[in-house]
Scaffold this active site. Structure first.
Site: not given
Ligand code: ACM
Length: 273
Positions: A39, A111, A144
């Site tokens: 990420e 995301k 993530c």
């Molecule tokens: C995250 O989602 N970067 C912990």
């Protein structure tokens, strides 16, 4: 098919140096069919403010990170999935991942489950969970903290993903173990590419990233496992068709055996944000 992860240690805010470091790592590692990178791999994570996230965000596909990834895909033949801060034409800022190959951008994921202070820095993803052909497999993208919501990996598996590409900047200790469960409950390959190092913000807060990038098979076998605190590369050979066999036993199929009539609370039709 060969799939791999790069576990990096980005210099905060220094896109050019981080892209150069990626190029060096890729050159040393050969060219699998699919690379998964962390990420926000080219700019770092602890932005401190939305204005700072906006400063480091870039358009897709015309921004420098996506263009560099496409150049690398064309030079090596590898497809790549990687995280970046995306500035949309309307000014919204997303914590995104792109999937690219020789043909250019094949997938953009924004995301969906923003973690902690990301809710201050980014807009929530609005494009759903993509599954696209990349490097010889059907590849699904999540980022993530999406691991914490089993619906994310399940949605990708139901969408036909054989491999879940999972760019990450993990700071809590549980994800790497949970990805074994995500793999077996969906019978998919998972590639979690995490970063290492500690970042400090101006307000004194800090975050340490937990490394341990890993590749897990549909039977839960951990095929590659990186150390916690050093940069690393992991590459394994897999047969993506193994993920098309959803049988848990001779009489059980992890997707077909679902009893969705009893799952209505999971996705109520009237739940709008
Ligand atoms: C995250 O989602 N970067 C912990």
């Amino acid at each position: 098919m060969r799939i791999g992860f790069i576990q990096n240690h980005p210099a905060y805010g220094d896109r050019e140096e981080n892209l150069r470091a990626l190029e060096r790592a890729l050159r040393a590692a050969g060219a699998p069919d699919l690379w998964v990178l962390p990420e926000l791999f080219a700019v770092g994570y602890l932005f401190g403010s939305r204005a700072e996230a906006a400063r480091l965000a870039e358009p897709v596909p015309d921004g420098p990170t996506t263009q560099a990834l496409i150049r690398l895909a064309r030079g090596s033949g590898s497809a790549l999935v990687a995280g970046l801060a995306e500035r949309a034409p309307d000014g919204r800022i997303f914590n995104s991942a792109v999937g690219v190959d020789r043909g250019g951008v094949q997938a953009v994921y924004r995301k969906i489950h923003l973690f902690d202070r990301e809710k201050e820095w980014f807009d929530p993803g609005d494009l759903g969970f993509p599954v696209v052909a990349l490097g010889g497999a059907r590849v699904g993208l999540m980022i993530c903290f999406d691991w914490r919501f089993p619906e994310a990996a399940r949605t990708l598996a139901l969408g036909g993903a054989q491999v879940i590409a999972h760019p990450s900047n993990l700071v809590m200790p549980f994800c790497q173990s949970a990805m074994v469960t995500r793999a077996i409950e969906n019978r998919v390959f998972t590639v979690t590419a995490n970063r290492i190092g500690t970042e400090r913000a101006d307000d004194g807060s800090e975050l340490t990233f937990t490394g341990r990038s890993r590749i897990v098979a549909p039977d839960g076998a951990v095929l590659a496992d990186a150390p916690e605190a050093v940069t690393a590369v992991g590459v394994v050979e897999v047969n993506p068709a193994q993920a098309d066999d959803k049988r848990a036993t001779a009489r059980n199929d992890v997707l077909a055996d679902r009893r969705t009539e009893f799952y209505r609370l999971i996705a109520p039709p009237d739940k709008n944000h």
